[in-house]
Design an enzyme around this catalytic site. Sequence first.
Site, PDB file in Angstrom:
ATOM      1  N   HIS A  97       1.137  -0.620  -0.004  1.00  0.00           N
ATOM      2  CA  HIS A  97      -0.024   0.177   0.208  1.00  0.00           C
ATOM      3  C   HIS A  97       0.975   0.996  -0.425  1.00  0.00           C
ATOM      4  O   HIS A  97       2.208   1.158   1.153  1.00  0.00           O
ATOM      5  CB  HIS A  97      -0.471   0.010   0.894  1.00  0.00           C
ATOM      6  CG  HIS A  97      -2.386   0.923   1.220  1.00  0.00           C
ATOM      7  ND1 HIS A  97      -1.945   2.244   1.405  1.00  0.00           N
ATOM      8  CD2 HIS A  97      -3.042   0.951   0.361  1.00  0.00           C
ATOM      9  CE1 HIS A  97      -3.274   3.343   1.099  1.00  0.00           C
ATOM     10  NE2 HIS A  97      -3.802   2.287   0.324  1.00  0.00           N
ATOM     11  N   GLU A 103      -4.577   1.624  -7.177  1.00  0.00           N
ATOM     12  CA  GLU A 103      -4.159   2.862  -6.025  1.00  0.00           C
ATOM     13  C   GLU A 103      -3.584   4.527  -6.453  1.00  0.00           C
ATOM     14  O   GLU A 103      -2.293   4.278  -6.051  1.00  0.00           O
ATOM     15  CB  GLU A 103      -4.302   2.415  -4.597  1.00  0.00           C
ATOM     16  CG  GLU A 103      -5.346   1.354  -4.272  1.00  0.00           C
ATOM     17  CD  GLU A 103      -5.600   1.263  -2.627  1.00  0.00           C
ATOM     18  OE1 GLU A 103      -6.443   1.455  -2.306  1.00  0.00           O
ATOM     19  OE2 GLU A 103      -4.589   1.586  -2.248  1.00  0.00           O
TER      20      GLU A 103
HETATM   21  P1  13P Z   1     -10.024   6.250   0.480  1.00  0.00           P
HETATM   22  O1  13P Z   1     -10.866   5.023  -0.128  1.00  0.00           O
HETATM   23  O2  13P Z   1     -10.572   7.091   1.720  1.00  0.00           O
HETATM   24  O3  13P Z   1      -9.359   7.291  -0.919  1.00  0.00           O
HETATM   25  O4  13P Z   1      -8.656   5.210   0.236  1.00  0.00           O
HETATM   26  C1  13P Z   1      -7.726   3.980  -0.507  1.00  0.00           C
HETATM   27  C2  13P Z   1      -7.028   3.268   0.044  1.00  0.00           C
HETATM   28  O5  13P Z   1      -6.215   3.848   0.215  1.00  0.00           O
HETATM   29  C3  13P Z   1      -7.627   1.623   0.245  1.00  0.00           C
HETATM   30  O6  13P Z   1      -6.476   1.477   0.600  1.00  0.00           O
END
Ligand code: 13P
Length: 230
Positions: free
Chosen positions: A88, A156
């Site tokens: 992450h 992401e």
């Molecule tokens: P948000 O949905 O708060 O933008 O975060 C996404 C995330 O980092 C999920 O792992």
Amino acid sequence: MSKIIAANFKMHGDVDFYSSWLKKFELPKQNTVLFAPPYLYFDCFLKDERNLLVMSQDVSDEEIGPFTSQISAKMLNEIGVEFSLIGHSETRDKMGFTNKNVFQKFLSLRANRITPIICVGESKDYRDGGKHFGFLEEQLSFYKAESKTGLIFAYEPVWSIGTGILPKSSEIFEVVEFIKSYFDFKIKVLYGGSVNASNAKDLLRIKNLDGLLVGGASLKAEEFAMIAGS
Ligand code: 13P
């Protein structure tokens, strides 16, 4: 088709929060729903009689030894955790994990029969400079020669996490296609970044997208139930 919808609660909540969250949350049948609370609250989810699937937010890249603060894949497996996020961007940024560390975590999870969900995604600078595909390719390259089954990535984009800024569907589609075509075997790709109950349905219509990874919006049980039931 059934999708994977995962809640990443990050470092939020306490025992009361999770017990009332679980009371309010209605588990939809049509999708695979994963829950990643902080380690200390795994038990609240593991004890739930609905057989919820628990996901870790991270894992050590070491197996055993003098690694203060770390939790190994074997330990996660022992208590019944079936999935784990790795790489992450918040862990890459805050803890300095490299692509190599993340790959090591992947190997350790695999060896301990836990399904890794590998987070990838570019920063705003890479996106603005049109260098996002190169950046992603570097993150993916470690897995090219890996096991042919069950690879799951979560795309992401760092600029979308917690910002309320959602990429265009066409931009997400382009990256999903890029990641899928990088491998010569079938993989799954989830999207994460500013997902909420209002945009989840549209996101899940993106061709070949296999699910969603939800941060902030997962903190509200009713909202996450709506997303999970999309
Ligand atoms: P948000 O949905 O708060 O933008 O975060 C996404 C995330 O980092 C999920 O792992």
